[in-house]
Design a protein around this motif. Structure first.
Motif, PDB file in Angstrom:
ATOM      1  N   GLY A 209       0.822  -1.214   0.000  1.00 14.21           N
ATOM      2  CA  GLY A 209       0.000   0.000   0.000  1.00 14.21           C
ATOM      3  C   GLY A 209       0.851   1.257   0.000  1.00 14.21           C
ATOM      4  O   GLY A 209       0.532   2.235  -0.698  1.00 14.21           O
ATOM      5  N   PHE A 210       1.941   1.243   0.755  1.00  7.21           N
ATOM      6  CA  PHE A 210       2.841   2.398   0.765  1.00  7.21           C
ATOM      7  C   PHE A 210       3.491   2.597  -0.604  1.00  7.21           C
ATOM      8  O   PHE A 210       3.708   3.737  -1.029  1.00  7.21           O
ATOM      9  N   LEU A 211       3.810   1.505  -1.298  1.00  5.21           N
ATOM     10  CA  LEU A 211       4.427   1.636  -2.626  1.00  5.21           C
ATOM     11  C   LEU A 211       3.462   2.191  -3.660  1.00  5.21           C
ATOM     12  O   LEU A 211       3.884   2.622  -4.735  1.00  5.21           O
ATOM     13  N   GLN A 212       2.167   2.193  -3.362  1.00  5.41           N
ATOM     14  CA  GLN A 212       1.178   2.754  -4.268  1.00  5.41           C
ATOM     15  C   GLN A 212       0.830   4.209  -3.930  1.00  5.41           C
ATOM     16  O   GLN A 212      -0.029   4.807  -4.565  1.00  5.41           O
ATOM     17  N   SER A 213       1.514   4.763  -2.949  1.00  2.63           N
ATOM     18  CA  SER A 213       1.266   6.146  -2.556  1.00  2.63           C
ATOM     19  C   SER A 213       1.589   7.100  -3.696  1.00  2.63           C
ATOM     20  O   SER A 213       2.536   6.888  -4.469  1.00  2.63           O
ATOM     21  N   LYS A 214       0.817   8.184  -3.789  1.00  3.63           N
ATOM     22  CA  LYS A 214       1.093   9.201  -4.792  1.00  3.63           C
ATOM     23  C   LYS A 214       2.301  10.056  -4.415  1.00  3.63           C
ATOM     24  O   LYS A 214       2.851  10.761  -5.251  1.00  3.63           O
ATOM     25  N   LYS A 215       2.721   9.994  -3.161  1.00  6.16           N
ATOM     26  CA  LYS A 215       3.855  10.782  -2.698  1.00  6.16           C
ATOM     27  C   LYS A 215       5.133   9.955  -2.780  1.00  6.16           C
ATOM     28  O   LYS A 215       5.257   8.935  -2.118  1.00  6.16           O
ATOM     29  N   GLN A 216       6.077  10.440  -3.574  1.00  2.54           N
ATOM     30  CA  GLN A 216       7.327   9.698  -3.728  1.00  2.54           C
ATOM     31  C   GLN A 216       8.078   9.594  -2.413  1.00  2.54           C
ATOM     32  O   GLN A 216       8.738   8.583  -2.134  1.00  2.54           O
ATOM     33  N   SER A 217       7.964  10.621  -1.568  1.00  3.02           N
ATOM     34  CA  SER A 217       8.659  10.584  -0.286  1.00  3.02           C
ATOM     35  C   SER A 217       8.152   9.447   0.593  1.00  3.02           C
ATOM     36  O   SER A 217       8.936   8.814   1.322  1.00  3.02           O
TER      37      SER A 217
END
Length: 621
Positions: A209-217
């Motif tokens: 889920g974190f890898l699908q975040s819109k935020k690269q950070s």
């Protein structure tokens, strides 16, 4: 977790969920008491089989009796294990079914130890005797099992030696077991910020889920923590992998195989050329994959791609919520090309009356999804349905497995009903392909460009994850086993170098692309060299390539059925009904695809190229 962190997801108790969509366990045993009664009879059954030890030279009737008793035990064990494990999956906190499952597992090990004599004793007979046995009428029902044993004659040890290897299996699996404990129990992660700035403890379950975040950070922080935590244990984890490889080398050399890869492929009677041609075909298709990465980079408006940028959906689809009833409607509609009978059985399976599906998440339930089938009983489809489009595809996938078992069980006797992994993933991914085509037609008819883009992007990611990535893993397995077999050092340094070299080729790392420019500017974080530390599939002995071969085959078969190519549907049903009656490659060939040649893999990459072109066009609109 700090006060600002998100609260844990509230999961309902089993009695609070919608009760109508639950598996009907009474199809196997009406109650735990009946399970225990059946389990108690096993020792008597095993004693009857063991009583034949030393008597297989008496004649073919005795050998036939041995197969009959072995099959009866296997059928009974299947029922016992299915009942126990499914109830364990329903609530993994329930110690009752945890205990029943452990009892079944221990009994399997006991049976394996007590029957280790069968193969070496049979194969100790002269070839002339084996040939005469095969021609006898009493062995006709057991010819597949008989031929499979005889095929192993060059690789079978004496009874005493086979018993020693069987007894040593627990000790030889210590490296694998240690790895599992480290990854699933002892490895701990810290907190990172999510998209909303809340502190959340990273875990294996929420990492994707974190890898699908819109935020690269956010993606970068999750990636770094996941890899740094594994790298901190690189010596121990690498040694676990090396220990498992040494076990495989021991087995391969003792049984007179030329390599671990040859030993693994022998089980499916698969030539080494299939493994190599898959790798070669994917290598030839990598320019298309690099073009896909360039499209992704452009769509994400990034100056440089990194490995943690490859899982973000190119279109947000979080607002699409699908009820289970609507998901069933879509899946059944997509299966229409398979005919009235298939759809009728599938409709019953997915209904509350059918009782095949445990639909909703509840407290203690096994995560993810799976399909478990027992000979001619009601299959079990475990879902944790959450109303997303991905959940609809999961439903189609798992139904494909269960329908495969349904047709195989009714066309084959128990002895030849079980199919191999290489065949197993074809019907599941076949159904996913049908659902994709149904939904893409639906999206285009409705003028829903967002859904169309989401589906095409998802299809490209399926090729990336199932064909390209699994082939990359297969190549790494081949390389590191060859290193160990040639007595080259197996250390974190040598393993990470091997992995990084292969990863650079597959992802076209621009740091190495001076002479062959890439259409993207991906430069991988150095941590990716240690990705092998967190891949449990490397402990399953050349397993992952079968995912790639299966999707390549199902893609071809589904396209033929959708085009209504003459004979395509009938040939596909031969695969569904074949069970384990033939070698996997022969079953696939009967369905119309010959993976002894590289053409199916070339065709799969050609299809991928078409989807990449569609994605490019949709993003430009």
């Amino acid at each position: 977790m700090t006060e600002s962190a998100k609260q844990p997801k509230q999961v309902p108790k089993r009695e609070e969920i919608e009760a109508k969509y639950k598996w009907n366990s009474q199809s196997i045993f009406p109650s735990d008491a009946e399970w225990k009664e059946s389990f108690a009879t096993l020792d008597s059954d095993i004693d009857k089989l063991v009583a034949l030890k030393g008597k297989l030279c008496d004649g073919p009737e005795t050998v036939a009796k041995m197969f009959e008793l072995d099959d009866q035990i296997d059928l009974k064990m299947d029922k016992l294990y299915t009942y126990a494990s499914v109830h364990h999956y329903e609530n993994m906190q329930d110690s009752t079914y945890m205990g029943l499952t452990d009892s079944a597992k221990n009994k399997w090990a006991d049976i394996a130890s007590k029957t280790a004599w069968i193969r070496p004793e049979l194969l100790s007979l002269p070839q002339q005797t084996l040939d005469s046995y095969r021609a006898h009428e009493s062995l006709k029902p057991w010819l597949r099992a008989y031929d499979e044993i005889v095929r192993y004659k060059p690789h079978t040890l004496s009874t005493e030696e086979e018993t020693i290897l069987s007894s040593a299996s627990s000790a030889l699996n210590a490296s694998k077991d240690t790895y599992a404990l480290l990854q699933n129990a002892d490895m701990k992660f810290s907190e990172i910020e999510d998209d909303d700035g809340n502190l959340v403890v990273l875990s294996k379950s929420n990492y994707s889920g974190f890898l699908q975040s819109k935020k690269q950070s956010v993606r970068k922080a999750a990636f770094e923590m996941m890899y740094d935590t594994n790298i901190a244990l690189k010596n121990t984890l690498s040694n676990c992998l090396y220990g498992n490889i040494k076990k495989e080398i021991l087995y391969a050399r003792q049984r007179k195989y030329n390599s671990c890869l040859e030993a693994s492929l022998f089980d499916d009677n698969t030539p080494l050329s299939v493994y190599n041609s898959l790798i070669d075909a994917i290598h030839d298709g990598l320019p298309t994959f690099h073009q896909y990465l360039a499209i992704r980079q452009r769509a994400m408006k990034l100056d440089r791609l990194d490995m943690f940028d490859l899982y973000v959906p190119l279109v947000e689809n979080y607002e699409l919520k699908v009820s289970y009833e609507e998901a069933v409607e879509w899946v059944l509609a997509s299966l229409h090309p398979l005919g009235e009978e298939y759809c009728s059985v599938a409709k019953h399976a997915l209904s509350s009356e059918g009782g095949w599906v445990d639909v909703f998440e509840n407290e203690g339930k096994r995560s993810g999804a799976c399909s478990i089938s027992n000979f001619r009983d009601i299959p079990y489809i475990c879902l944790n349905f959450n109303g997303t489009l991905d959940a609809v595809f999961t439903l189609a996938h798992e139904l494909g497995h269960s329908m495969h078992s349904y047709y195989s069980d009714r066309a084959q006797p128990h002895a030849t009903s079980s199919y191999r992994i290489m065949v197993a993933e074809i019907p599941s991914t076949f159904n996913e392909c049908l659902l994709f085509h149904y939904l893409i037609d639906k999206a285009r008819a409705e003028g829903n460009k967002q859904l169309e883009l989401y589906l095409v992007n998802s299809r490209c990611d399926d090729y990336k994850g199932t064909i390209i990535r699994q082939t990359q893993f297969a190549e790494f397995e081949k390389v590191i086993h060859a290193m160990a077999e040639n007595d080259e050092p197996i250390t974190p340094d040598s393993l990470s170098k091997a992995y990084k070299d292969i990863n650079d080729v597959y992802y076209g790392d621009t740091a190495l692309a001076a002479t062959t420019p890439r259409p993207h500017t991906l430069t991988a974080d150095a941590r990716i060299a240690f990705e092998y530390l967190r891949i449990p599939h490397f402990f399953y002995n050349f397993y992952v390539y079968k995912y790639a071969t299966s999707m390549s085959v199902s893609d071809v078969l589904a396209e033929r059925v959708l085009r209504k190519e003459e004979g395509a549907l009938e040939r596909y049903f031969t695969l569904l009904r074949a069970g384990g009656s033939k070698d996997p490659l022969d079953i696939i060939a009967d369905a119309g695809v010959d993976i002894r040649t590289p053409q199916p893999f070339i065709d799969a990459m050609t299809s991928f190229k078409g989807y990449v072109q569609q994605l490019d066009e949709l993003l430009k609109e």
